[in-house]
Design an enzyme around this catalytic site. Structure first.
Site, PDB file in Angstrom:
ATOM      1  N   ARG A   1     -19.180 -37.215 -20.116  1.00 49.09           N
ATOM      2  CA  ARG A   1     -20.385 -36.624 -20.708  1.00 49.09           C
ATOM      3  C   ARG A   1     -20.400 -36.852 -22.219  1.00 49.09           C
ATOM      4  NH1 ARG A   1     -19.092 -32.331 -16.837  1.00 49.09           N
ATOM      5  NH2 ARG A   1     -20.883 -31.886 -15.499  1.00 49.09           N
TER       6      ARG A   1
ATOM      7  N   GLU B   1     -48.220 -32.927 -62.340  1.00 48.05           N
ATOM      8  CA  GLU B   1     -48.333 -33.807 -61.178  1.00 48.05           C
ATOM      9  C   GLU B   1     -48.268 -35.278 -61.553  1.00 48.05           C
ATOM     10  OE1 GLU B   1     -52.227 -33.108 -59.377  1.00 48.05           O
ATOM     11  OE2 GLU B   1     -52.877 -32.243 -61.281  1.00 48.05           O
TER      12      GLU B   1
ATOM     13  N   ARG C   1     -22.504 -23.121 -25.411  1.00 46.31           N
ATOM     14  CA  ARG C   1     -23.082 -23.528 -26.695  1.00 46.31           C
ATOM     15  C   ARG C   1     -24.098 -22.472 -27.097  1.00 46.31           C
ATOM     16  NH1 ARG C   1     -26.314 -28.705 -24.091  1.00 46.31           N
ATOM     17  NH2 ARG C   1     -27.664 -27.509 -22.713  1.00 46.31           N
TER      18      ARG C   1
ATOM     19  N   CYS D   1     -47.109 -25.920 -55.899  1.00 45.26           N
ATOM     20  CA  CYS D   1     -48.260 -25.670 -55.027  1.00 45.26           C
ATOM     21  C   CYS D   1     -48.574 -26.841 -54.112  1.00 45.26           C
ATOM     22  CB  CYS D   1     -49.496 -25.308 -55.853  1.00 45.26           C
ATOM     23  SG  CYS D   1     -49.979 -26.567 -57.040  1.00 45.26           S
TER      24      CYS D   1
ATOM     25  N   TYR E   1     -42.014 -19.213 -58.004  1.00 41.93           N
ATOM     26  CA  TYR E   1     -42.726 -19.012 -56.752  1.00 41.93           C
ATOM     27  C   TYR E   1     -43.037 -20.356 -56.100  1.00 41.93           C
ATOM     28  CZ  TYR E   1     -47.082 -20.326 -59.181  1.00 41.93           C
ATOM     29  OH  TYR E   1     -48.046 -21.002 -59.876  1.00 41.93           O
TER      30      TYR E   1
ATOM     31  N   GLY F   1     -47.516 -29.889 -58.897  1.00 37.99           N
ATOM     32  CA  GLY F   1     -48.312 -30.426 -57.796  1.00 37.99           C
ATOM     33  C   GLY F   1     -47.561 -31.569 -57.149  1.00 37.99           C
TER      34      GLY F   1
ATOM     35  N   SER G   1     -47.459 -25.327 -62.820  1.00 33.12           N
ATOM     36  CA  SER G   1     -47.428 -25.381 -61.366  1.00 33.12           C
ATOM     37  C   SER G   1     -47.228 -26.840 -60.977  1.00 33.12           C
ATOM     38  CB  SER G   1     -48.733 -24.850 -60.762  1.00 33.12           C
ATOM     39  OG  SER G   1     -48.681 -24.893 -59.357  1.00 33.12           O
TER      40      SER G   1
ATOM     41  N   HIS H   1     -35.469 -29.153 -17.469  1.00 35.12           N
ATOM     42  CA  HIS H   1     -35.668 -29.938 -18.691  1.00 35.12           C
ATOM     43  C   HIS H   1     -36.946 -29.508 -19.405  1.00 35.12           C
ATOM     44  CE1 HIS H   1     -37.293 -33.417 -20.940  1.00 35.12           C
ATOM     45  NE2 HIS H   1     -36.032 -33.569 -21.304  1.00 35.12           N
TER      46      HIS H   1
ATOM     47  N   GLY I   1     -30.192 -33.290 -22.486  1.00 41.33           N
ATOM     48  CA  GLY I   1     -30.822 -34.323 -21.672  1.00 41.33           C
ATOM     49  C   GLY I   1     -31.091 -35.637 -22.368  1.00 41.33           C
TER      50      GLY I   1
ATOM     51  N   MET J   1     -28.876 -37.786 -23.817  1.00 47.82           N
ATOM     52  CA  MET J   1     -27.889 -38.852 -23.619  1.00 47.82           C
ATOM     53  C   MET J   1     -27.380 -38.811 -22.183  1.00 47.82           C
ATOM     54  SD  MET J   1     -25.965 -38.784 -27.286  1.00 47.82           S
ATOM     55  CE  MET J   1     -25.857 -37.002 -27.293  1.00 47.82           C
TER      56      MET J   1
ATOM     57  N   LYS K   1     -19.836 -29.862 -27.513  1.00 48.41           N
ATOM     58  CA  LYS K   1     -19.284 -29.651 -26.173  1.00 48.41           C
ATOM     59  C   LYS K   1     -17.760 -29.685 -26.198  1.00 48.41           C
ATOM     60  CE  LYS K   1     -21.330 -31.825 -22.797  1.00 48.41           C
ATOM     61  NZ  LYS K   1     -22.013 -30.814 -21.959  1.00 48.41           N
TER      62      LYS K   1
ATOM     63  N   ASN L   1     -47.645 -33.001 -54.307  1.00 53.52           N
ATOM     64  CA  ASN L   1     -48.343 -34.034 -53.526  1.00 53.52           C
ATOM     65  C   ASN L   1     -48.623 -35.256 -54.397  1.00 53.52           C
ATOM     66  OD1 ASN L   1     -48.336 -32.153 -51.479  1.00 53.52           O
ATOM     67  ND2 ASN L   1     -50.512 -31.680 -51.624  1.00 53.52           N
ATOM     68  N   ASP L   2     -49.341 -35.031 -55.511  1.00 53.40           N
ATOM     69  CA  ASP L   2     -49.660 -36.152 -56.392  1.00 53.40           C
ATOM     70  C   ASP L   2     -48.426 -36.635 -57.147  1.00 53.40           C
ATOM     71  OD1 ASP L   2     -52.230 -36.597 -55.717  1.00 53.40           O
ATOM     72  OD2 ASP L   2     -53.148 -35.683 -57.487  1.00 53.40           O
TER      73      ASP L   2
END
Length: 889
Positions: free
Chosen positions: A96, A755, A349, A841, A861, A776, A774, A465, A105, A107, A26, A778-779
């Site tokens: 402000r 992994e 803005r 993956c 990839y 992994g 690849s 809002h 909205g 703050m 702002k 997640n694990d």
């Protein structure tokens, strides 16, 4: 001496747009608008660095801040020809917030600051309007007491409503000056009663109270929630903007409004917004009065567009609209006030917009020459594309419309009704689809809006809002459905003769504003030409390929429609849960004799072959990576007596014998137990069956379609080179046997999923016997951080909220730890085998921030869920452009 305060407007303008990190969005834009000659009321900005110092020093300000504020305030007084606190001609200011990114909205704001029982009389003299002056004073008391002194907002609303009833009026504009005087007195009494101290009358005390409240609001619950949802660091802080007041509520030649230089819902290049005559800014967004349209083209006969009511100010605003778009090269969200027919700019803005609008605006602006194609690619947040992939109402479905509001955020949503944000959260946590129904939303509702499928309000316009926040979140929103009556106490909504209660189903059409009773079926989305255009531009830039995680024909077809370039992860264990298969799987696991196991495995072979045939056919020659069985055994063991009896009957075994076998197979920590390649080594016939099914399917589809099918066989959970050596040798023996049986050969790859930390560290050795890696993630995240994804939910949010971790590591990759292992594994693998194909993956393959990291590592990839494929395509292009920007010219 550190400069804490920067002036703007008048003859002293110290900031520019590029200083937004210091001045907040702002403050930076107010200074920029003043610098390019727009009518900005003068003021000053207290920097974000003060906010940081405020919290670092137990909510104390820098010692020299007050002197700098006094100096800047004197400049404003000189520019306006008014004095702060002067009883005869008082300067009034607004206070402000202004973070470096827009947080609408979240703050706090205070208007009309500087009024007291003496200066209000000065305002009467300078304005010539006693009613206006006392109305401004009561507004100030209400806002200041609510924001700074924590007096409940409804205490003031109750007094106002009682006064209107006593006067027999319905609108605030009908209240007389004498009545406002009485209301002010009642407001002051409420403050004294609620807080135990009088309302502050000294303007300097008011000013510093408001400044402290704005800095304090940076850490309020709704701001914390918003930052968490939008990934905004708390360390950024907010600036405070103190600006001389201009008044849109001094009569019928005054107005205030909010507008967008283009339609934020559709992206159409029209001037879009709302305004109110004789009103202050909060009146437009609060929905207390019905806003009016900007343009006569969009007005109905009963409406009063600004173009005809205030034509001179409207034409000036049109000039400003064009100037701002060309200057900022983006769609702008503008706040303005008209005082005595003169236009003043209060804010500009980059406007929040729907994904569809973001696409259209980016494409159109590139066509108009305002931005380049590369900039257009960067203008659309990848995660926002999810908004385009949600269903819409089935046009053939029966429906019963009960009301119509404004189409504030497009899409369709159906769910059960809840009347509070807290109820929405509770129901959504139980897996329910929920619609939040409110008279009007406020920033306190943001957490419920996020959890809801859609939002329905009975008040408010297209810039309310509810509308702005819902569009930013991608939630369906119908706003201003004024024919609906909401009764919070009774927990009902009534539309005509129709009454629905909490828990009843309702459907929203955010494209038309229609509200329907009950559950209306939906259909998949159709993607626009703008989507195809942007995806084409992104594909021409990105280097990373984008594959999908899929093991069903439906997921594979969906991913292909969204542009997937193959399957990066086919989780074969997910194929075994069907009722026609799970029995054979359980027999295979529960068998203690090889011939029993062989019979069960032979029964699964045709299922697997058919599965892979369908996937190869759909992918039509694109790469398909099939992960061999990786089942945490507890997921497949028979549960309960009924399932145990079924398996015993099929195997011709005694139930007690199988109960003992199940007990023997149970593991204390299945995720680190007998799974992945460990299972394949113990029972090689399982992996041999899968390898046979893969190759037989590939041969069949190659012959059927003429496409060269190159299957990629992935061996999971390898930790040491010898594991991959043994499982690869067994798989290759099976492959060669199939080739001999069929009299044909084809190209294939055998690789592994990285992994485990040891696999990443010793990747150079493992690469000697791998055609591809690849990752992994997640694990790899679980094993690196020692976190169970299934169990960490009880404490991980606290880690993120308190800054112990910057983000949830299962959502966005831990770049230093898990990411460091990915980088190490990639470098080690390619050092041994320079042409080694590298992919990822895990779920991180669809996260834009993680994709940027994978681009920097040089992976080939990413693979993600089907509906994240467009997100990944765009994020991969943005990652390339980000890397280019970092390179020295």
């Amino acid at each position: 001496m550190t400069k804490w305060v920067y002036s703007f407007g008048g003859s002293h303008n110290e900031g520019r747009a590029e200083m937004r990190n210091l001045l907040g969005g702002k403050g930076a834009n107010l200074a920029e608008m003043a610098a390019i000659g727009l009518p900005v009321p003068p003021g000053f900005t207290i920097t974000t660095e003060v906010c940081s110092a405020f919290y670092d020093n137990d909510r104390n300000y820098p010692a020299d801040l007050k002197a700098q504020v006094d100096e800047a305030l004197a400049r404003v007084e000189a520019a306006m020809g008014l004095k702060f606190g002067d009883p005869s001609a008082p300067l009034l200011v607004s206070v402000r917030s202004g973070a470096r990114v827009s947080m609408p909205g979240m703050m706090d704001t205070v208007l009309n600051l500087g009024l007291n029982e003496k200066t209000v009389e000065g305002l009467v003299k300078s304005s010539g309007d006693e009613r206006f002056a006392w109305d401004s004073y009561r507004r100030f008391i209400q806002m200041y007491a609510s924001v700074v002194m924590d007096v409940a907002h409804h205490r003031f609303e109750d007094i106002l409503e009682d006064a209107k009833r006593a006067l027999g009026v319905f609108d605030d504009t009908e209240i007389t000056a004498d009545a406002w005087r009485g209301i002010v007195k009642s407001y002051l009494n409420v403050v004294q009663k609620e807080t135990g101290r009088p309302f502050p009358h000294e303007p300097q005390d008011q000013l510093w109270g408001a400044i402290g409240a704005v800095f304090g609001s940076w850490m309020n619950p709704r701001a914390n929630t918003y930052r968490k949802l939008h990934d905004i660091p708390a360390s950024w802080g907010t600036a405070v903007n103190v600006q001389s007041m201009v008044f849109g509520n001094m009569g019928n030649d005054c107005a205030t409004g909010v507008c967008f230089t283009r339609d934020p819902s559709t992206g159409e290049n029209i001037f879009y917004g709302e305004y109110l005559v004789n009103a202050q800014g909060e009146d437009v967004v609060a929905g207390i009065r019905t806003p009016q349209p900007m343009s006569a083209l969009k007005a109905t006969p009963e409406q009063s567009p600004m173009e005809t009511v205030l034509p001179e100010a409207y034409q000036e605003l049109c000039r400003v609209r064009e100037l701002l778009e060309k200057h900022y090269r983006d769609m702008q969200d503008i706040e303005f006030t008209v005082q005595s027919n003169r236009l003043y700019m209060l804010q500009t803005r980059s406007g929040k917009r729907t994904a569809a609008a973001a696409l259209k605006i980016a494409i159109d602006m590139a066509a108009e020459g305002l931005i380049t194609k590369e900039e257009a690619i960067q203008r659309v947040p990848p995660a926002s594309l999810d908004q385009l992939l949600h269903p819409t109402l089935d046009p053939k479905a029966e429906r019963r419309q009960i009301a119509r509001g404004l189409p504030a955020s497009p899409g369709a949503a159906t769910g059960i009704i809840a009347f509070s944000a807290e109820d929405v959260e509770d129901l959504a946590a139980k897996g329910e689809d929920v619609i939040l129904v409110r008279i009007e939303t406020s920033p306190e509702d943001v957490h419920g809006m996020h959890a809801a499928r859609g939002v329905l309000t009975t008040r408010g316009g297209m810039t309310s809002h509810a509308a702005v926040v819902a569009r930013g979140m991608g939630r369906v929103c119908v706003a201003g459905a004024g024919s609906i009556h909401v009764d919070y106490k009774a927990q009902t909504l009534t539309a005509g003769r129709e009454t629905l209660k909490a828990g009843d189903w309702v459907t929203l059409d955010g494209g038309t504003g229609a509200v329907y009773s009950g559950k209306v079926p939906t259909i998949p989305p159709t993607l626009s030409g703008d989507f195809s255009t942007l995806m084409g531009w992104a594909d021409s830039v990105r280097r990373l390929k984008v594959r999908t995680n899929a093991e069903t024909p439906e997921d594979a077809e969906t991913a292909r429609r969204f542009g997937a370039e193959g399957i990066g992860l086919c989780r074969t264990e997910h194929m075994f849960f069907g009722p026609d298969r799970i029995g054979h799987v359980r027999q295979m696991i529960m068998s203690t004799e090889q011939d029993e196991r062989a019979r069960a495995i032979d029964a699964l072979l045709p299922f697997q072959r058919d599965d892979f045939t369908q996937l190869f056919r759909i992918m039509a020659g694109l790469p398909v990576t099939v992960r061999l069985l990786d089942p945490p055994l507890h997921e497949f063991l028979p549960h309960g007596e009924h399932e145990l009896e079924e398996v015993a009957k099929a195997m011709g075994k005694n139930v007690e014998t199988l109960r003992a076998r199940r007990s023997a197979l149970s593991e204390a920590n299945p995720m680190l137990g007998h799974r992945g390649c460990r299972l394949g080594i113990s029972y090689p016939e399982i992996y041999n069956m899968q390898a046979r099914a893969i190759i037989e399917a590939a041969i069949a589809v190659s012959k059927e379609t003429g496409n060269a099918i190159v299957p990629e066989i992935m061996i999971p959970l390898v930790g040491v080179k010898t594991e991959l050596e043994r499982t690869r040798a067994a798989a290759e023996a099976t492959v060669q046997a199939v080739f001999k049986e069929k009299g044909v050969t084809l190209e294939y790859l055998i690789g592994t999923m990285i992994e485990l930390p040891r696999a990443a560290i010793t990747a150079g050795q493992i690469a000697e016997v791998a055609d591809f890696f690849s990752f992994g993630t997640n694990d790899l995240t679980q094993t690196t951080l020692g976190l169970s994804r299934d169990d960490a939910g009880s404490f991980l949010p606290h880690y993120v909220d308190t800054g112990l971790l910057p983000k949830d590591p299962f959502v966005s990759i831990d770049k230093e730890g898990v990411g460091g292992l990915v980088r190490l594994g990639a470098e080690g693998g390619r050092k041994t085998k320079p042409g080694l194909k590298l992919g990822v993956c895990g779920e991180h393959g669809g996260d834009p921030d993680s994709i940027s990291f994978f681009e920097s590592v040089g992976l080939d990839y990413v693979s993600c869920s089907p509906f994240r494929v467009p997100v990944a395509r765009l994020a991969a292009a943005q990652a390339v452009l980000k890397q280019r920007q970092k390179q020295p010219v």
